[in-house]
Design a protein around this motif. Sequence first.
Motif, PDB file in Angstrom:
ATOM      1  N   TYR A 152       0.761  -1.167  -0.151  1.00 26.50           N
ATOM      2  CA  TYR A 152       0.067   0.019   0.010  1.00 26.50           C
ATOM      3  C   TYR A 152       0.861   1.176  -0.084  1.00 26.50           C
ATOM      4  O   TYR A 152       1.995   1.237   0.602  1.00 26.50           O
ATOM      5  CB  TYR A 152      -0.790  -0.074   1.277  1.00 26.50           C
ATOM      6  CG  TYR A 152      -1.644  -1.161   1.302  1.00 26.50           C
ATOM      7  CD1 TYR A 152      -2.810  -1.365   0.492  1.00 26.50           C
ATOM      8  CD2 TYR A 152      -1.625  -2.073   2.506  1.00 26.50           C
ATOM      9  CE1 TYR A 152      -3.779  -2.611   0.683  1.00 26.50           C
ATOM     10  CE2 TYR A 152      -2.349  -3.048   2.515  1.00 26.50           C
ATOM     11  CZ  TYR A 152      -3.562  -3.424   1.654  1.00 26.50           C
ATOM     12  OH  TYR A 152      -4.360  -4.561   1.691  1.00 26.50           O
ATOM     13  N   GLN A 210      -5.192   4.612  -0.229  1.00 19.99           N
ATOM     14  CA  GLN A 210      -5.072   3.659  -1.147  1.00 19.99           C
ATOM     15  C   GLN A 210      -5.282   2.308  -0.643  1.00 19.99           C
ATOM     16  O   GLN A 210      -5.976   1.361  -1.354  1.00 19.99           O
ATOM     17  CB  GLN A 210      -3.627   3.616  -1.883  1.00 19.99           C
ATOM     18  CG  GLN A 210      -3.445   2.788  -3.028  1.00 19.99           C
ATOM     19  CD  GLN A 210      -2.789   1.302  -2.744  1.00 19.99           C
ATOM     20  OE1 GLN A 210      -2.115   1.155  -1.609  1.00 19.99           O
ATOM     21  NE2 GLN A 210      -3.183   0.368  -3.826  1.00 19.99           N
ATOM     22  N   LYS A 265      -8.531   0.016  -1.886  1.00 16.07           N
ATOM     23  CA  LYS A 265      -8.343  -1.298  -2.199  1.00 16.07           C
ATOM     24  C   LYS A 265      -9.125  -2.480  -1.435  1.00 16.07           C
ATOM     25  O   LYS A 265      -9.453  -3.359  -2.098  1.00 16.07           O
ATOM     26  CB  LYS A 265      -6.775  -1.689  -2.010  1.00 16.07           C
ATOM     27  CG  LYS A 265      -6.276  -3.077  -2.685  1.00 16.07           C
ATOM     28  CD  LYS A 265      -4.807  -3.061  -2.635  1.00 16.07           C
ATOM     29  CE  LYS A 265      -4.260  -4.425  -3.282  1.00 16.07           C
ATOM     30  NZ  LYS A 265      -3.032  -4.607  -3.249  1.00 16.07           N
ATOM     31  N   ARG A 305     -12.710  -1.986  -3.043  1.00 12.51           N
ATOM     32  CA  ARG A 305     -12.788  -2.575  -4.261  1.00 12.51           C
ATOM     33  C   ARG A 305     -12.551  -3.969  -4.168  1.00 12.51           C
ATOM     34  O   ARG A 305     -13.339  -4.499  -4.889  1.00 12.51           O
ATOM     35  CB  ARG A 305     -11.565  -2.013  -5.114  1.00 12.51           C
ATOM     36  CG  ARG A 305     -11.574  -2.351  -6.646  1.00 12.51           C
ATOM     37  CD  ARG A 305     -10.623  -1.444  -7.305  1.00 12.51           C
ATOM     38  NE  ARG A 305      -9.089  -1.649  -6.755  1.00 12.51           N
ATOM     39  CZ  ARG A 305      -8.383  -0.828  -6.301  1.00 12.51           C
ATOM     40  NH1 ARG A 305      -8.841   0.261  -6.145  1.00 12.51           N
ATOM     41  NH2 ARG A 305      -7.269  -1.052  -5.820  1.00 12.51           N
ATOM     42  N   GLU A 306     -11.710  -4.645  -3.670  1.00 10.99           N
ATOM     43  CA  GLU A 306     -11.410  -5.927  -3.600  1.00 10.99           C
ATOM     44  C   GLU A 306     -12.227  -7.047  -2.682  1.00 10.99           C
ATOM     45  O   GLU A 306     -12.480  -7.988  -2.860  1.00 10.99           O
ATOM     46  CB  GLU A 306      -9.932  -6.313  -3.464  1.00 10.99           C
ATOM     47  CG  GLU A 306      -9.054  -5.807  -4.573  1.00 10.99           C
ATOM     48  CD  GLU A 306      -7.692  -6.047  -4.309  1.00 10.99           C
ATOM     49  OE1 GLU A 306      -7.143  -6.684  -3.360  1.00 10.99           O
ATOM     50  OE2 GLU A 306      -6.690  -5.546  -5.279  1.00 10.99           O
TER      51      GLU A 306
END
Length: 60
Positions: free
Chosen positions: A37, A42, A46, A49-50
């Motif tokens: 990271y 960020q 992440k 999003r994941e």
Amino acid sequence: MALDFFAGSIGGVAGVIVGHPFDTVKVRLQTQPSSSYSGMIQCFSKIVREESVSVIDWVN
């Protein structure tokens, strides 16, 4: 007395709801290799999003 209990319960729930995402990001930043990271934003994006972040997952 019952009103104090209710207010404390609401405050505790609010604290967990607000604090949990920050604690998750903090732990990820501390435990992952530094190249995973580039920063807090960020890392958070992440995770969102994941990994599935929804109320439906909490119920099941």
